[in-house]
Design an enzyme around this catalytic site. Structure first.
Site, mmCIF file in Angstrom:
data_model
loop_
_atom_site.group_PDB
_atom_site.id
_atom_site.type_symbol
_atom_site.label_atom_id
_atom_site.label_comp_id
_atom_site.label_asym_id
_atom_site.label_seq_id
_atom_site.Cartn_x
_atom_site.Cartn_y
_atom_site.Cartn_z
ATOM 1 N N GLY A 1 0.813 -1.230 0.000
ATOM 2 C CA GLY A 1 0.000 0.000 0.000
ATOM 3 C C GLY A 1 0.833 1.261 0.000
ATOM 4 O O GLY A 1 0.334 2.338 0.329
ATOM 5 N N ALA A 2 2.099 1.133 -0.401
ATOM 6 C CA ALA A 2 3.024 2.276 -0.317
ATOM 7 C C ALA A 2 2.608 3.456 -1.194
ATOM 8 O O ALA A 2 3.020 4.581 -0.960
ATOM 9 C CB ALA A 2 4.440 1.834 -0.706
ATOM 10 N N THR B 1 -1.939 6.395 3.641
ATOM 11 C CA THR B 1 -1.319 5.869 4.860
ATOM 12 C C THR B 1 0.031 5.243 4.536
ATOM 13 O O THR B 1 1.041 5.502 5.208
ATOM 14 C CB THR B 1 -2.248 4.814 5.507
ATOM 15 O OG1 THR B 1 -3.517 5.426 5.758
ATOM 16 C CG2 THR B 1 -1.674 4.277 6.791
ATOM 17 N N LYS C 1 2.624 1.237 -12.721
ATOM 18 C CA LYS C 1 2.106 2.587 -12.432
ATOM 19 C C LYS C 1 3.252 3.563 -12.180
ATOM 20 O O LYS C 1 4.252 3.185 -11.546
ATOM 21 C CB LYS C 1 1.240 2.560 -11.166
ATOM 22 C CG LYS C 1 -0.189 2.126 -11.369
ATOM 23 C CD LYS C 1 -0.942 2.328 -10.059
ATOM 24 C CE LYS C 1 -2.415 1.981 -10.204
ATOM 25 N NZ LYS C 1 -3.121 2.076 -8.916
ATOM 26 N N GLY D 1 -0.416 4.529 -1.423
ATOM 27 C CA GLY D 1 -1.615 5.134 -0.848
ATOM 28 C C GLY D 1 -1.268 6.222 0.158
ATOM 29 O O GLY D 1 -0.099 6.550 0.372
ATOM 30 N N LYS E 1 -11.686 -5.440 9.657
ATOM 31 C CA LYS E 1 -10.299 -5.509 10.143
ATOM 32 C C LYS E 1 -10.185 -6.618 11.198
ATOM 33 O O LYS E 1 -9.198 -7.339 11.271
ATOM 34 C CB LYS E 1 -9.873 -4.153 10.710
ATOM 35 C CG LYS E 1 -9.698 -3.080 9.624
ATOM 36 C CD LYS E 1 -9.421 -1.710 10.211
ATOM 37 C CE LYS E 1 -9.548 -0.594 9.192
ATOM 38 N NZ LYS E 1 -8.398 -0.399 8.322
HETATM 39 N N1 LIG Z 1 -7.780 7.426 10.506
HETATM 40 C C1 LIG Z 1 -8.256 8.066 9.466
HETATM 41 O O1 LIG Z 1 -8.665 9.234 9.555
HETATM 42 C C2 LIG Z 1 -8.268 7.364 8.137
HETATM 43 C C3 LIG Z 1 -8.533 8.071 6.964
HETATM 44 C C4 LIG Z 1 -8.504 7.378 5.759
HETATM 45 C C5 LIG Z 1 -8.222 6.023 5.712
HETATM 46 N N2 LIG Z 1 -7.971 5.369 6.888
HETATM 47 C C6 LIG Z 1 -7.654 3.920 6.893
HETATM 48 O O2 LIG Z 1 -6.329 3.748 6.429
HETATM 49 C C7 LIG Z 1 -6.239 2.512 5.736
HETATM 50 C C8 LIG Z 1 -5.495 2.746 4.441
HETATM 51 O O3 LIG Z 1 -6.313 3.574 3.646
HETATM 52 P P1 LIG Z 1 -5.754 4.719 2.700
HETATM 53 O O4 LIG Z 1 -6.940 5.570 2.390
HETATM 54 O O5 LIG Z 1 -4.527 5.308 3.267
HETATM 55 O O6 LIG Z 1 -5.389 3.842 1.413
HETATM 56 P P2 LIG Z 1 -5.348 4.339 -0.102
HETATM 57 O O7 LIG Z 1 -4.803 5.726 -0.190
HETATM 58 O O8 LIG Z 1 -6.689 4.076 -0.715
HETATM 59 O O9 LIG Z 1 -4.286 3.337 -0.723
HETATM 60 C C9 LIG Z 1 -4.517 1.958 -0.768
HETATM 61 C C10 LIG Z 1 -3.226 1.257 -1.122
HETATM 62 O O10 LIG Z 1 -3.467 -0.150 -1.091
HETATM 63 C C11 LIG Z 1 -3.123 -0.713 -2.348
HETATM 64 N N3 LIG Z 1 -4.068 -1.784 -2.633
HETATM 65 C C12 LIG Z 1 -5.405 -1.721 -2.611
HETATM 66 N N4 LIG Z 1 -5.937 -2.912 -2.915
HETATM 67 C C13 LIG Z 1 -4.902 -3.755 -3.129
HETATM 68 C C14 LIG Z 1 -4.814 -5.125 -3.469
HETATM 69 N N5 LIG Z 1 -5.902 -5.874 -3.639
HETATM 70 N N6 LIG Z 1 -3.582 -5.668 -3.609
HETATM 71 C C15 LIG Z 1 -2.481 -4.913 -3.428
HETATM 72 N N7 LIG Z 1 -2.500 -3.601 -3.094
HETATM 73 C C16 LIG Z 1 -3.708 -3.040 -2.953
HETATM 74 C C17 LIG Z 1 -3.225 0.426 -3.345
HETATM 75 O O11 LIG Z 1 -2.389 0.145 -4.439
HETATM 76 P P3 LIG Z 1 -2.851 0.167 -5.966
HETATM 77 O O12 LIG Z 1 -1.998 1.216 -6.596
HETATM 78 O O13 LIG Z 1 -2.527 -1.201 -6.440
HETATM 79 O O14 LIG Z 1 -4.313 0.461 -6.023
HETATM 80 C C18 LIG Z 1 -2.711 1.595 -2.511
HETATM 81 O O15 LIG Z 1 -1.307 1.616 -2.495
HETATM 82 C C19 LIG Z 1 -7.668 2.007 5.497
HETATM 83 O O16 LIG Z 1 -7.901 0.839 6.196
HETATM 84 C C20 LIG Z 1 -8.556 3.120 5.991
HETATM 85 O O17 LIG Z 1 -9.659 2.631 6.690
HETATM 86 C C21 LIG Z 1 -7.970 6.013 8.074
#
Ligand SMILES: NC(=O)c1ccc[n+]([C@@H]2O[C@H](COP(=O)([O-])OP(=O)(O)OC[C@H]3O[C@@H](n4cnc5c(N)ncnc54)[C@H](OP(=O)(O)O)[C@@H]3O)[C@@H](O)[C@H]2O)c1
Length: 332
Positions: free
Chosen positions: A11-12, A16, A43, A14, A126
């Site tokens: 998820g690097a 987080t 990508k 993304g 989770k």
């Molecule tokens: N605390 C808060 O305020 C808050 C806010 C937002 C999110 N969160 C939490 O933080 C966590 C991470 O979310 P985010 O929004 O940071 O993530 P994000 O920006 O949506 O990024 C997701 C990452 O996971 C990868 N990914 C997704 N599906 C995949 C798969 N099937 N296989 C391999 N890689 C995959 C994506 O890569 P690709 O390039 O391959 O798509 C991307 O690098 C989530 O669980 C969310 O609930 C918390």
């Protein structure tokens, strides 16, 4: 835990994961690699990371277990920052990590403090992964971060902070008095880097925070710092509960529509944080979490006030905008 750990991050690219990647590299004490799915290997964001000399391991999460075990071989610490929609896919990784001898698995948590099940769909999913980890007796650490600063401030009447907001609004839920743990997105990584280098956090839940603020307190700070008077809109606890019930019923009737899941996430958060008051230190401690600020008293996270000063100065960044993550306050 070995002095110098080999860490594999999923998820690097993304939000987080990006914060975690930068902090792991900056710490200088980890051999960092990233894991990506085949369809993302080409990508530009992945190429940019590879061009910094970081090894990329490519595998689909649905690949046969032997392939996943090979992908995870030689890894001390595995960190997942997978997006909210793909959480359940981590199950195969948990099994592969056990077989590969991973010494610490950090599943994708990184949300608010909430009950293990029954309140937030996101947390329920989770928990499925945490339970699989525990069933296999895989060493783990769960890290929750409260709510990001980046999502925690109201719209100003002038519109001058809209540029950095995902969903501009000025709603207060319930009476606005529930204390709420907050962490700047850019501090998720620095906390994670400390936590995974620390044996005290093995097989534990940790929460991070810079501030504990109610919505009323946040609105007061924002008014004071901006000099603007916010038109406060109130959503009663009953209205929040009705929205949760409507979202749950909608999702039950249309389980395959992605918007339905998103709607659940968006309605569950205010219910848990503001109506139930889950996202606060006393409840985290009740659930058995360790406090990252007590573990790392020397680390000074970005405060909500410092964060909002940047936003007012036009130096904020809208999450998910694709722009590179900004540095710490001092770098801006
Ligand atoms: N605390 C808060 O305020 C808050 C806010 C937002 C999110 N969160 C939490 O933080 C966590 C991470 O979310 P985010 O929004 O940071 O993530 P994000 O920006 O949506 O990024 C997701 C990452 O996971 C990868 N990914 C997704 N599906 C995949 C798969 N099937 N296989 C391999 N890689 C995959 C994506 O890569 P690709 O390039 O391959 O798509 C991307 O690098 C989530 O669980 C969310 O609930 C918390």
């Amino acid at each position: 835990m070995a002095e110098r750990q080999r860490v594999l991050l999923l998820g690097a690219t993304g939000e987080t994961g990006g914060s975690i990647l930068e902090a792991l590299l900056e710490a200088g004490q980890f051999d960092v690699e990233i894991m990506v799915r085949p369809r993302s290997a080409e990508k530009p964001a992945v190429k940019q990371i590879a061009n910094r000399g970081i090894k990329v391991r490519v595998s689909d999460l649905a690949a046969p277990e032997a392939q996943l075990v090979a992908t995870l071989s030689g890894i001390d610490t595995f960190i997942s920052a997978i997006g909210a929609d793909d959480l359940i896919q981590q199950k195969s990784l948990v099994r592969a990590a056990k077989a590969a001898g991973v010494k610490r698995f950090v599943p994708c948590a990184f949300i608010t403090v909430a009950p293990p099940t029954g309140v937030m769909l996101l947390r329920d999913e989770k928990e499925v992964i945490y339970n699989e980890i525990k069933r296999l007796v895989l060493p783990y650490t769960v890290i929750d971060v409260g709510f990001w600063h980046q999502f925690s401030y109201p719209r100003l009447p002038s519109g001058r902070v809209d540029y950095a907001m995902m969903m501009p609004n000025s709603t207060i839920h319930g009476d606005g008095s529930a204390p709420n743990l907050l962490t700047d997105l850019r501090d998720v990584g620095p906390f994670v880097a400390r936590i995974i280098a620390d044996d005290r956090t093995l097989n534990k839940y940790i929460y991070t925070w810079s501030d504990v603020l109610s919505e009323n307190e946040i609105f007061n700070i924002v008014e004071e710092m901006s000099g603007e008077k916010i038109e406060r809109e109130y959503e009663s606890a009953q209205e929040v509960e009705q929205k949760v019930a409507a979202a749950a019923s909608n999702l039950a009737q249309n389980p395959d529509i992605p918007m339905g899941r998103l709607q659940r996430y968006v309605t569950d958060y205010p219910y848990s944080k503001y109506v139930r008051g889950d996202n606060q230190p006393s409840y985290a401690k009740y659930l058995g979490y360790l406090d990252a600020r007590e573990l790392y008293p020397g680390f000074k996270p970005i405060s909500f006030r410092d964060f909002f000063a940047e936003v007012l100065a036009g130096k904020g960044r809208k999450p998910y905008s694709g722009a590179p993550p900004a540095g710490k306050v001092a770098d801006l």
